[in-house]
Motif scaffolding. Structure first.
Motif, short mmCIF file in Angstrom:
data_model
loop_
_atom_site.label_atom_id
_atom_site.label_comp_id
_atom_site.label_asym_id
_atom_site.label_seq_id
_atom_site.Cartn_x
_atom_site.Cartn_y
_atom_site.Cartn_z
N TRP A 106 0.80 -1.22 0.00
CA TRP A 106 0.00 0.00 0.00
C TRP A 106 0.84 1.28 0.00
CZ3 TRP A 106 0.07 3.58 4.00
CH2 TRP A 106 0.66 3.17 5.20
N LYS A 107 2.05 1.19 0.53
CA LYS A 107 2.86 2.42 0.57
C LYS A 107 3.30 2.85 -0.83
CE LYS A 107 4.35 2.18 5.34
NZ LYS A 107 5.38 1.75 6.27
N ASP A 108 3.22 1.92 -1.81
CA ASP A 108 3.51 2.29 -3.22
C ASP A 108 2.43 3.24 -3.75
OD1 ASP A 108 5.63 0.54 -3.15
OD2 ASP A 108 4.64 -1.03 -4.35
N GLY A 109 1.28 3.27 -3.10
CA GLY A 109 0.14 4.01 -3.65
C GLY A 109 -0.25 5.23 -2.83
N ILE A 110 0.70 5.83 -2.13
CA ILE A 110 0.40 7.08 -1.40
C ILE A 110 1.45 8.13 -1.77
CG2 ILE A 110 -0.81 6.02 0.56
CD1 ILE A 110 1.87 6.29 2.13
N GLY A 111 1.18 9.38 -1.42
CA GLY A 111 2.12 10.46 -1.71
C GLY A 111 1.94 10.98 -3.13
N PRO A 112 2.80 11.93 -3.54
CA PRO A 112 2.66 12.52 -4.88
C PRO A 112 2.67 11.43 -5.95
CG PRO A 112 4.38 13.61 -3.59
CD PRO A 112 3.95 12.42 -2.80
N GLN A 113 1.71 11.50 -6.86
CA GLN A 113 1.57 10.41 -7.84
C GLN A 113 2.82 10.22 -8.69
OE1 GLN A 113 -2.14 11.43 -9.77
NE2 GLN A 113 -3.28 9.91 -8.58
N ALA A 114 3.46 11.34 -9.03
CA ALA A 114 4.63 11.24 -9.91
C ALA A 114 5.77 10.48 -9.24
CB ALA A 114 5.09 12.64 -10.31
N PHE A 133 -3.76 5.11 -8.60
CA PHE A 133 -4.97 4.90 -7.80
C PHE A 133 -4.54 4.12 -6.56
CE2 PHE A 133 -8.97 2.93 -6.49
CZ PHE A 133 -9.91 3.92 -6.75
N GLY A 134 -4.48 4.81 -5.44
CA GLY A 134 -4.06 4.17 -4.19
C GLY A 134 -5.08 4.39 -3.10
N THR A 135 -4.62 4.34 -1.87
CA THR A 135 -5.53 4.40 -0.72
C THR A 135 -6.39 5.67 -0.73
OG1 THR A 135 -3.98 3.08 0.57
CG2 THR A 135 -5.60 4.36 1.81
N HIS A 136 -5.75 6.83 -0.95
CA HIS A 136 -6.53 8.09 -0.92
C HIS A 136 -7.57 8.12 -2.02
CE1 HIS A 136 -4.01 10.52 1.99
NE2 HIS A 136 -3.27 9.44 1.79
N GLU A 137 -7.16 7.67 -3.21
CA GLU A 137 -8.08 7.72 -4.35
C GLU A 137 -9.26 6.76 -4.12
OE1 GLU A 137 -4.75 7.46 -4.64
OE2 GLU A 137 -4.31 9.47 -5.40
N ASP A 140 -11.54 8.21 -1.52
CA ASP A 140 -12.23 9.36 -2.13
C ASP A 140 -13.41 8.84 -2.98
OD1 ASP A 140 -12.82 11.90 -2.99
OD2 ASP A 140 -11.14 12.06 -4.40
N PHE A 141 -13.13 7.80 -3.77
CA PHE A 141 -14.17 7.17 -4.61
C PHE A 141 -15.33 6.69 -3.74
CE2 PHE A 141 -15.44 2.92 -6.51
CZ PHE A 141 -16.31 3.44 -7.47
N CYS A 142 -15.00 6.02 -2.63
CA CYS A 142 -16.07 5.52 -1.74
C CYS A 142 -16.91 6.67 -1.22
CB CYS A 142 -15.48 4.72 -0.58
SG CYS A 142 -14.84 3.13 -1.10
N GLU A 143 -16.25 7.76 -0.86
CA GLU A 143 -17.00 8.91 -0.35
C GLU A 143 -17.89 9.50 -1.46
OE1 GLU A 143 -14.25 10.39 3.41
OE2 GLU A 143 -13.98 11.40 1.49
N LEU A 144 -17.37 9.53 -2.68
CA LEU A 144 -18.17 10.10 -3.79
C LEU A 144 -19.42 9.28 -4.07
CD1 LEU A 144 -15.44 11.16 -6.41
CD2 LEU A 144 -16.93 12.67 -5.09
N ILE A 145 -19.31 7.95 -3.97
CA ILE A 145 -20.50 7.13 -4.28
C ILE A 145 -21.31 6.78 -3.03
CG2 ILE A 145 -19.52 6.14 -6.41
CD1 ILE A 145 -18.99 3.54 -4.85
N GLY A 146 -20.81 7.17 -1.87
CA GLY A 146 -21.55 6.92 -0.62
C GLY A 146 -21.50 5.49 -0.14
N ALA A 147 -20.36 4.80 -0.41
CA ALA A 147 -20.23 3.39 0.01
C ALA A 147 -19.19 3.25 1.11
CB ALA A 147 -19.82 2.53 -1.18
N GLU A 148 -19.35 2.21 1.92
CA GLU A 148 -18.34 1.87 2.94
C GLU A 148 -17.16 1.20 2.22
OE1 GLU A 148 -18.06 1.58 6.47
OE2 GLU A 148 -19.87 2.77 6.77
N PRO A 149 -15.94 1.50 2.63
CA PRO A 149 -14.80 0.78 2.06
C PRO A 149 -14.56 -0.55 2.79
CG PRO A 149 -14.07 2.67 3.37
CD PRO A 149 -15.55 2.61 3.51
#
Ligand code: AHR
Length: 521
Positions: A106-114, A133-137, A140-149
């Motif tokens: 999971w640490k591969d998928g956090i911080g500045p994308q570049a 697309f990592g943990t934050h993304e 964020d997606f779950c919050e946008l669609i109103g779903a539990e992760p």
């Protein structure tokens, strides 16, 4: 004498006639009793859950296109897909896999994308995964669609420390290195993710473990994946490995605080893993076997539930069917590793079969996640560049929203057979629930490809119900589907072929259809 004979004949004839009439009255080949006053269990809305893996175009292209894309998006997440998914009120989304989860760090998928490293997705097509697309993304997606992760931690190739730190990064509010790292990456408040899987298919792609070895690992991981209210789910065995189930349940008996859920996966392969048919090109033989193999899910669930009842009589551990659905061959010309398939009336009917089975076992089944959300296997949504279609399965999920968190109403069902080539299956599947506003919803599905069914439903123990409405998902042809740039062929239509009188509901249920009737006082 002749007069006596004649009288006897008349008497005999009348009694035969009246017997036949009585028989006809009681002999209802398709009959359902809905026990409207006996509901005790809630159908968890998490039965209507989803699964999004880093696989093919589920995430990249399907959900996430990046902020610089011409496709309208919110922080890289497709607006059209978000708007569509909200229509089905998705309750929970499992991520990042699947098999991918046990290769994901999971640490591969956090911080500045570049600055995020790329990896190779060794499970699915050997493509490069840039970790944009990592943990934050995802959250964020779950919050946008109103779903539990629902996050699946890496047990196969990850460490206990890595999993423990992921929980801390996502959930901690205490001053700690992981909390600080999260804040540095732009998220002040914790997300408080409740649902965590401890590995995926650890019998196979998740590490090829034995049940004993996995259970020991499970206890180690879940000991350190800490937090109040965490719901940790153990990996199930391969279908139908009940020894795995028994081992996990037995060896965790003294550690009940460490296990809240037990996962189980079941897919419908038309004729078996090695003989999958195309999603849109099939004959009645394929149709019949798809129904038959879907109905096996009920037996599998019941055998799991029997074991769980033995080892967990208090019903504290939930059965989590976190992968299910139809698995056909990929569409011609697509990457075989991307598992992209179309979705027809056949998928709508089997989705209803699965959902009725889950509803009716709601006492133990606390979550189910269809595989998968977008562009993979039995998807809700298919995308092609900037276009999008809603599948027949999407419409069944939309129709069945009425069952989310409703009270399950127990049913007794007798029906005639759907016969094909000397084989038979029960032609009808059903489930019923009562919503918080008192409305009763009865969902029915006729798996017969050709014949309608007349169904009589006794709404026993209910108030006098008179206001009704109905909806149906079907289409003229069993392999009709929704295609890009074409008008929809399969969606929800108004259904009127029913009547209700004195709490007896009579339905003329079309062949290959899914229907939901709403009844109110
Ligand atoms: O859903 C596709 C794959 O099927 C998942 O990655 C895996 O868990 C299962 O075998």
């Amino acid at each position: 004498m002749n007069i006596i004979k004649s009288l006897l004949f008349v008497l005999f004839s009348f009694s035969t006639i009246s017997l036949t009439a009585a028989d006809n009255q009681t002999e209802k080949s398709n009959r359902i009793v809905v026990n409207a006053d006996l509901g005790t269990e809630t159908i968890s809305k998490f039965i209507y859950g989803h699964f999004a893996e880093h696989l093919g175009h589920c995430i990249y292209g399907g959900i996430y296109v990046g902020e610089d894309s011409d496709i309208p998006n919110t922080r890289g997440i497709r607006n059209d897909v978000v708007a569509a998914l909200k229509e089905i009120a998705p309750s929970v989304v499992r991520w990042p896999g699947g098999c991918f989860a046990d290769t994901y760090h999971w640490k591969d998928g956090i911080g500045p994308q570049a600055a995020r490293p790329s990896i190779v997705n060794t499970n699915w097509g050997g493509v490069t995964e840039d970790n944009s697309f990592g943990t934050h993304e995802f959250l964020d997606f779950c919050e946008l669609i109103g779903a539990e992760p629902y996050i699946c931690a890496n047990v196969g190739s990850g460490t206990v420390q890595e999993a423990a730190e992921w929980v801390e990064y996502v959930n901690s509010n205490a001053s700690s290195p992981m909390t600080e790292l999260r804040k540095k990456n732009g998220r002040e408040k914790p997300w408080n993710v409740k649902y965590w899987a401890v590995g995926n298919e650890s019998w196979g792609c998740g590490g090829n473990m034995t049940p004993d070895y996995y259970t020991d690992l499970y206890k180690r991981f879940s000991t350190y994946m800490r937090g109040r209210g965490l719901y940790r789910v153990a990996s199930g065995g391969t279908d139908p490995d009940f020894e795995w189930t028994e081992t996990v349940l037995r060896k965790t008996q003294k550690f009940r605080n460490l296990i809240q859920g037990y996962s189980f996966h079941y897919y419908t392969f038309c004729h078996g893993w090695d003989d999958k048919t195309a999603a849109t090109q099939f004959n009645e033989n394929d149709w019949f076997y798809t129904m038959k193999n879907t109905l096996v899910m009920e037996e599998r669930l019941e055998r799991h539930i029997a074991l769980m009842d033995e080892y967990d009589p208090e019903n504290r551990i939930g059965l989590i069917a976190d992968e299910w659905g139809n698995w056909f061959t990929v569409e011609p010309g697509t990457n075989p590793g991307f598992l992209y398939q179309q979705n027809t009336v056949r998928d709508a009917v089997t989705a209803a079969l699965y959902l009725n089975i889950f509803n009716n076992h709601a006492k133990r089944v606390k979550m189910a996640n269809i595989a998968q959300f977008v562009n993979v296997l039995q998807a809700m949504i298919l995308t092609k560049d900037d276009q999008m279609v809603k599948t027949p399965t999407f419409y069944v999920f939309k129709m069945y929203k009425v069952h989310h968190d409703a009270t399950l109403l127990p049913i007794n069902l007798t029906c005639d057979d759907y016969s094909y080539d000397g084989m038979t299956l029960p032609s009808i599947s059903a489930s019923a629930s009562q919503a918080k506003d008192g409305a009763i919803h009865v969902s029915l599905c006729n798996i017969d490809m050709h014949n309608n069914r007349s169904v009589e439903i006794d709404l026993r123990g209910s108030d006098n119900l008179s206001k009704t409405s109905g909806e149906i998902v079907t289409a003229p042809k069993e392999n009709d589907y929704n295609d890009f740039g074409q008008p929809e062929k399969v969606n929800i239509q108004k259904f009127t072929k029913f009547s209700v009188k004195n709490n007896i509901l009579k339905v003329d249920l079309p062949a290959k259809s899914v229907v939901t009737i709403t009844l109110n006082k």
